[in-house]
Design a protein around this motif. Structure first.
Motif, mmCIF file in Angstrom:
data_model
loop_
_atom_site.group_PDB
_atom_site.id
_atom_site.type_symbol
_atom_site.label_atom_id
_atom_site.label_comp_id
_atom_site.label_asym_id
_atom_site.label_seq_id
_atom_site.Cartn_x
_atom_site.Cartn_y
_atom_site.Cartn_z
ATOM 1 N N ILE A 13 -0.950 -2.204 6.487
ATOM 2 C CA ILE A 13 -0.562 -0.833 6.154
ATOM 3 C C ILE A 13 0.298 -0.250 7.266
ATOM 4 O O ILE A 13 1.331 0.371 7.002
ATOM 5 C CB ILE A 13 -1.811 0.043 5.895
ATOM 6 N N GLN A 14 -0.090 -0.454 8.522
ATOM 7 C CA GLN A 14 0.700 0.066 9.633
ATOM 8 C C GLN A 14 2.093 -0.547 9.661
ATOM 9 O O GLN A 14 3.074 0.135 9.920
ATOM 10 C CB GLN A 14 -0.025 -0.165 10.971
ATOM 11 N N THR A 16 3.752 -1.705 7.079
ATOM 12 C CA THR A 16 4.481 -1.148 5.940
ATOM 13 C C THR A 16 4.979 0.250 6.264
ATOM 14 O O THR A 16 6.124 0.588 5.989
ATOM 15 C CB THR A 16 3.576 -1.112 4.693
ATOM 16 N N LEU A 17 4.136 1.061 6.876
ATOM 17 C CA LEU A 17 4.548 2.410 7.240
ATOM 18 C C LEU A 17 5.655 2.376 8.279
ATOM 19 O O LEU A 17 6.593 3.164 8.223
ATOM 20 C CB LEU A 17 3.341 3.209 7.749
ATOM 21 N N ASP A 20 8.848 1.689 6.581
ATOM 22 C CA ASP A 20 9.340 2.866 5.882
ATOM 23 C C ASP A 20 10.032 3.815 6.850
ATOM 24 O O ASP A 20 11.066 4.374 6.529
ATOM 25 C CB ASP A 20 8.203 3.587 5.175
ATOM 26 N N TRP A 64 7.995 15.424 -0.854
ATOM 27 C CA TRP A 64 7.136 14.558 -0.031
ATOM 28 C C TRP A 64 6.371 13.573 -0.917
ATOM 29 O O TRP A 64 6.287 12.386 -0.639
ATOM 30 C CB TRP A 64 6.176 15.413 0.792
ATOM 31 N N PHE A 69 5.976 9.568 0.851
ATOM 32 C CA PHE A 69 5.709 9.695 2.277
ATOM 33 C C PHE A 69 4.201 9.715 2.513
ATOM 34 O O PHE A 69 3.423 10.005 1.606
ATOM 35 C CB PHE A 69 6.360 10.951 2.855
ATOM 36 N N PRO A 70 3.772 9.416 3.739
ATOM 37 C CA PRO A 70 2.335 9.297 4.009
ATOM 38 C C PRO A 70 1.571 10.609 3.809
ATOM 39 O O PRO A 70 2.121 11.683 3.972
ATOM 40 C CB PRO A 70 2.277 8.865 5.477
ATOM 41 N N LYS A 71 0.314 10.432 3.463
ATOM 42 C CA LYS A 71 -0.641 11.534 3.320
ATOM 43 C C LYS A 71 -0.092 12.695 2.487
ATOM 44 O O LYS A 71 0.019 13.821 2.966
ATOM 45 C CB LYS A 71 -1.079 12.025 4.695
ATOM 46 N N ARG A 120 5.007 8.842 13.329
ATOM 47 C CA ARG A 120 3.605 8.415 13.251
ATOM 48 C C ARG A 120 2.670 9.485 13.796
ATOM 49 O O ARG A 120 1.609 9.743 13.227
ATOM 50 C CB ARG A 120 3.401 7.121 14.032
ATOM 51 N N ILE A 124 1.312 10.414 10.184
ATOM 52 C CA ILE A 124 0.473 9.275 9.768
ATOM 53 C C ILE A 124 -0.908 9.409 10.399
ATOM 54 O O ILE A 124 -1.076 9.766 11.497
ATOM 55 C CB ILE A 124 1.126 7.933 10.150
#
Length: 124
Positions: A13-14, A16-17, A20, A64, A69-71, A120, A124
């Motif tokens: 996951i990290q 992949t982020l 991105d 978003w 995008f994350p979260k 991050r 993130i």
């Protein structure tokens, strides 16, 4: 065994982020592979759906989420943190402050390390 699986998934996951964020950086960085202020502003303004020069909370939240995008559940909080003038819109009054948060060495440019590190840290 399950702990190893959790670690592997977390690392995946990290990665992949990070990819991105790398893609995002390359999309907005110029030929010099640095993000200047106008390029940084263009990134935030891409959320401006009606092209009026301001990003509302609704535009930000929707953008978003649509972009993955994350979260996404934290998009309203991210918006409030970015809205430095506290007028419920993101625009040219907020962008200089946000830019300085990402431009750690204060040289007027955001390199890939600064972008990834701060993305991050904030999102993130």
């Amino acid at each position: 065994m399950w702990r190893l699986a959790v670690v592997v998934v977390s690392v995946f996951i990290q990665c992949t982020l990070a990819q991105d964020v790398d893609s995002l950086f390359l999309q907005y960085a110029g030929d010099d592979n640095l993000i200047q202020r106008d390029e940084f502003d263009r990134f935030w303004l891409h959320f401006d759906q009606n092209s009026d020069g301001s990003v509302t909370k609704n535009e930000f939240d929707m953008g978003w989420r649509l972009e993955g995008f994350p979260k996404p559940q934290n998009a309203p909080f991210f918006f409030l943190e970015l809205d430095r003038v506290a007028d419920e819109i993101l625009n040219f009054l907020d962008f200089p402050h946000i830019f300085r948060l990402f431009d750690e060495d204060g040289n007027g440019e955001i390199n890939d390390r600064e972008m990834i590190y701060n993305w991050r840290a904030y999102f993130i």
